[in-house]
Design an enzyme around this catalytic site. Structure first.
Site, PDB file in Angstrom:
ATOM      1  N   SER A 187      -6.265   3.325   3.778  1.00 48.33           N
ATOM      2  CA  SER A 187      -5.703   2.422   2.766  1.00 48.33           C
ATOM      3  C   SER A 187      -6.797   1.832   1.886  1.00 48.33           C
ATOM      4  O   SER A 187      -6.789   0.640   1.561  1.00 48.33           O
ATOM      5  CB  SER A 187      -4.896   1.291   3.434  1.00 48.33           C
ATOM      6  OG  SER A 187      -4.132   0.586   2.477  1.00 48.33           O
ATOM      7  N   LYS A 245       0.216   3.645  -2.818  1.00 48.49           N
ATOM      8  CA  LYS A 245      -0.820   4.683  -2.813  1.00 48.49           C
ATOM      9  C   LYS A 245      -0.240   6.090  -2.646  1.00 48.49           C
ATOM     10  O   LYS A 245      -0.904   7.077  -2.977  1.00 48.49           O
ATOM     11  CB  LYS A 245      -1.833   4.399  -1.709  1.00 48.49           C
ATOM     12  CG  LYS A 245      -2.660   3.119  -1.931  1.00 48.49           C
ATOM     13  CD  LYS A 245      -3.665   2.938  -0.817  1.00 48.49           C
ATOM     14  CE  LYS A 245      -4.576   1.741  -1.066  1.00 48.49           C
ATOM     15  NZ  LYS A 245      -3.867   0.459  -0.893  1.00 48.49           N
ATOM     16  N   SER A 281       0.797  -1.233   0.000  1.00 47.01           N
ATOM     17  CA  SER A 281       0.000   0.000   0.000  1.00 47.01           C
ATOM     18  C   SER A 281       0.826   1.277   0.000  1.00 47.01           C
ATOM     19  O   SER A 281       0.268   2.364  -0.130  1.00 47.01           O
ATOM     20  CB  SER A 281      -0.952   0.008   1.205  1.00 47.01           C
ATOM     21  OG  SER A 281      -2.048  -0.852   0.964  1.00 47.01           O
TER      22      SER A 281
END
Length: 206
Positions: A144, A92, A89
């Protein structure tokens, strides 16, 4: 008064002389046995008496680690820093940078069925609702949310000619990789805007 001044001056001078007289070897043992013997030891001798031992590197169970001091531009510690690893993640972060450079944070994004159907963290987005890009970025980075990441990529991808959901994700991912090269991340490759992938290679370092 003058006599007293001369007498005190001689005492002071004598004290200085006494302190400067080297201690003979036959009296050195007495000084060592005295509790105040450390006062007579020179700083150099005291420093040499301490064992010099370099600090041992930290023991960590992680497969790789990297500690960088931005203030001094110095790498403090690294372990397997060149090993290819998926960053999950953390991908991101690049999704947010890429989107905000191309679309204003106050622009509204319509949430599609495909975005809501994304695997992983949902973010509680609903099909057909409209959310600002800034709101989606916050949801993506704080929770997330993979839904938010996919919706962001879909919106930007459509602005640049994407027709299907898959096309929008590919277009946006290409923008992410272009931004990585621009930032000097020559060994970084992104495969989607979420960090999720069936073969766990999204956002891999190669």
């Amino acid at each position: 008064p003058l006599t007293r001044f001369i007498f005190m001056s001689l005492l002071f001078a004598g004290g200085v002389v006494l302190l400067m007289v080297p201690v003979s070897s036959q009296h050195s043992s007495l000084l060592e046995a005295s509790p105040s013997a450390a006062l007579f030891a020179s700083p150099e001798i005291a420093q040499e008496s301490k064992p010099s031992q370099a600090p041992s590197p930290p023991r960590i169970s992680a497969g790789a680690a990297y500690v960088y001091d931005a203030a001094s531009d110095e790498i403090l510690f690294q372990k397997n820093s060149d090993m290819p690893l998926g960053i999950a993640s953390i991908t991101k972060v690049m999704t947010a940078i890429t989107a905000l450079e191309r679309v204003g944070e106050d622009e509204f994004v319509e949430i599609s069925r495909e975005a809501v159907a994304m695997e992983g963290s949902e973010g509680e987005l609903r099909i057909g609702e409209h959310v600002t890009l800034g709101g989606l970025v916050t949801l993506m980075l704080v929770d997330s949310s993979n839904d938010a990441a996919a919706a962001i990529a879909e919106h930007v991808g459509r602005l640049y000619g994407g027709f299907t959901f898959e096309e929008t994700q590919e277009i946006f991912t290409r923008f992410m990789n272009e931004k990585a090269r621009e930032m000097g991340l020559t060994h970084t490759r992104f495969e989607n805007p979420t960090g999720l992938d069936a073969d766990e290679n999204a956002g891999i370092l190669s």
